[in-house]
Motif scaffolding. Sequence first.
Motif, short mmCIF file in Angstrom:
data_model
loop_
_atom_site.label_atom_id
_atom_site.label_comp_id
_atom_site.label_asym_id
_atom_site.label_seq_id
_atom_site.Cartn_x
_atom_site.Cartn_y
_atom_site.Cartn_z
N GLY A 200 -16.79 -67.00 134.06
CA GLY A 200 -16.51 -65.95 135.03
C GLY A 200 -15.24 -65.17 134.76
O GLY A 200 -14.99 -64.14 135.41
N THR A 201 -14.43 -65.64 133.84
CA THR A 201 -13.21 -64.90 133.50
C THR A 201 -13.53 -63.74 132.58
O THR A 201 -14.62 -63.67 131.99
CB THR A 201 -12.18 -65.82 132.83
OG1 THR A 201 -12.74 -66.33 131.60
CG2 THR A 201 -11.83 -67.00 133.75
N ALA B 189 -15.58 -42.98 120.02
CA ALA B 189 -16.95 -43.09 119.52
C ALA B 189 -17.01 -43.55 118.07
O ALA B 189 -18.04 -44.06 117.62
CB ALA B 189 -17.66 -41.75 119.67
N TYR B 190 -15.92 -43.34 117.32
CA TYR B 190 -15.90 -43.73 115.91
C TYR B 190 -14.46 -44.07 115.54
O TYR B 190 -13.70 -43.20 115.09
CB TYR B 190 -16.44 -42.59 115.06
CG TYR B 190 -16.49 -42.87 113.57
CD1 TYR B 190 -16.72 -44.15 113.05
CD2 TYR B 190 -16.31 -41.83 112.66
CE1 TYR B 190 -16.77 -44.39 111.68
CE2 TYR B 190 -16.36 -42.04 111.28
CZ TYR B 190 -16.58 -43.32 110.81
OH TYR B 190 -16.63 -43.56 109.45
N VAL B 191 -14.10 -45.32 115.75
CA VAL B 191 -12.70 -45.71 115.59
C VAL B 191 -12.58 -47.14 115.06
O VAL B 191 -13.49 -47.95 115.19
CB VAL B 191 -11.94 -45.63 116.94
CG1 VAL B 191 -11.84 -44.20 117.43
CG2 VAL B 191 -12.59 -46.52 117.99
N PHE B 192 -11.43 -47.43 114.49
CA PHE B 192 -11.03 -48.80 114.23
C PHE B 192 -10.53 -49.42 115.54
O PHE B 192 -10.00 -48.72 116.41
CB PHE B 192 -9.91 -48.85 113.20
CG PHE B 192 -10.33 -48.48 111.80
CD1 PHE B 192 -11.23 -49.27 111.10
CD2 PHE B 192 -9.79 -47.37 111.16
CE1 PHE B 192 -11.61 -48.94 109.80
CE2 PHE B 192 -10.15 -47.02 109.87
CZ PHE B 192 -11.07 -47.82 109.19
N GLU B 193 -10.70 -50.73 115.64
CA GLU B 193 -10.14 -51.49 116.76
C GLU B 193 -10.60 -50.95 118.12
O GLU B 193 -9.79 -50.70 119.01
CB GLU B 193 -8.61 -51.51 116.68
CG GLU B 193 -8.06 -52.16 115.42
CD GLU B 193 -8.29 -53.66 115.38
OE1 GLU B 193 -8.31 -54.31 116.44
OE2 GLU B 193 -8.47 -54.19 114.26
N ARG B 194 -11.89 -50.76 118.26
CA ARG B 194 -12.43 -50.30 119.54
C ARG B 194 -12.41 -51.46 120.54
O ARG B 194 -12.98 -52.52 120.31
CB ARG B 194 -13.86 -49.79 119.35
CG ARG B 194 -14.69 -49.67 120.63
CD ARG B 194 -14.14 -48.65 121.60
NE ARG B 194 -14.83 -48.77 122.89
CZ ARG B 194 -15.88 -48.05 123.25
NH1 ARG B 194 -16.35 -47.13 122.43
NH2 ARG B 194 -16.44 -48.24 124.42
N ARG B 195 -11.77 -51.26 121.67
CA ARG B 195 -11.64 -52.31 122.68
C ARG B 195 -12.92 -52.43 123.51
O ARG B 195 -13.52 -51.44 123.89
CB ARG B 195 -10.47 -52.02 123.61
CG ARG B 195 -10.15 -53.16 124.58
CD ARG B 195 -8.99 -52.80 125.48
NE ARG B 195 -9.36 -51.73 126.42
CZ ARG B 195 -8.55 -51.24 127.34
NH1 ARG B 195 -7.32 -51.69 127.44
NH2 ARG B 195 -8.97 -50.28 128.15
N VAL B 196 -13.32 -53.68 123.78
CA VAL B 196 -14.45 -53.96 124.68
C VAL B 196 -14.05 -55.05 125.67
O VAL B 196 -13.29 -55.97 125.32
CB VAL B 196 -15.71 -54.39 123.92
CG1 VAL B 196 -16.33 -53.23 123.17
CG2 VAL B 196 -15.42 -55.54 122.95
N ARG B 197 -14.53 -54.94 126.87
CA ARG B 197 -14.28 -55.95 127.90
C ARG B 197 -15.35 -57.05 127.76
O ARG B 197 -16.55 -56.76 127.76
CB ARG B 197 -14.35 -55.34 129.29
CG ARG B 197 -13.97 -56.32 130.41
CD ARG B 197 -14.14 -55.66 131.77
NE ARG B 197 -13.27 -54.51 131.90
CZ ARG B 197 -12.00 -54.58 132.32
NH1 ARG B 197 -11.47 -55.75 132.62
NH2 ARG B 197 -11.28 -53.49 132.43
N ILE B 198 -14.91 -58.29 127.66
CA ILE B 198 -15.81 -59.42 127.45
C ILE B 198 -15.82 -60.31 128.69
O ILE B 198 -14.76 -60.73 129.17
CB ILE B 198 -15.41 -60.24 126.22
CG1 ILE B 198 -15.54 -59.37 124.95
CG2 ILE B 198 -16.26 -61.49 126.08
CD1 ILE B 198 -15.06 -60.05 123.69
#
Length: 270
Positions: A63-64, A49-58
């Motif tokens: 479509g990839t 919730a409060y971090v460096f380098e938080r990963r997100v799926r893009i």
Amino acid sequence: MTEVDAFITRWTGTGGSERANYQLFLTELCALLSLPQPDPSSDDTADNAYVFERRVRICNPDGTEGFGWIDLYKRGCFVLEAKGTTKALDSHGWDKAMLAAHAQADRYVRSLPQDEGRPPFIIIVDVGRSIEMYSEFTRSGGTYVPFPDPSSHRIRLQDLNDPEIQKRLQWAWISPDKLDASKHAARVTREVSAQLAILAKSLEQEGYEVDRVAHFLKRCLFTMFAEDVELLPKGKFTALLERLEQNPEVFPDAMRSLWETMNTGVTKAS
């Protein structure tokens, strides 16, 4: 030298890679402003919730899918993207780099899981130079716009000496809705309405007719508005009310004279 001055001196014009410097810069900024430090990152992104380098799926247009990493993320508060521009950039090149950082941060915002919602702020940090803030308080997928406005959304390091700037950053970190002017206006409106209702009820209990009370309050509100937009000299009506509080017996004549003058533009000779 104050702590703020020491921070400004330490970081002004620093070079080097953004990846090498941005976490240290932000960690020291949090310490300077008495803000909580980011948490250690977990393998489960739901815990981050409060971090460096938080990963997100893009999700890409073709479509990839891929992954991105938010430089600093605080759930419900902001997505922060850091850059480390150089002095070699001219103003056009610098603006272009900052806009690119904003576009990247915006993409990360829209890639966050739905159940986390969208934060009200995007913050762009140019390490050693500036901090830019963009807001979207509805959290509905709208456009993030310069906050508080296009002329003052960019905070230079030297601006950190300003207590109002410090408060702006602190609230963005821990209580961003306090910076939402619409919520502040709504709260003030509710408070004023409650006070007017009490006043109206008091006057009616004194025997004044409802229509007469309503007309009186409308005139008072219009006079306050006229003062706010400086149709009347700034502060004069407020000062008059403060003086009349000490001499309530002359209040009716004073208000009658003021409103006749506002209506006709002519001041009666004494």
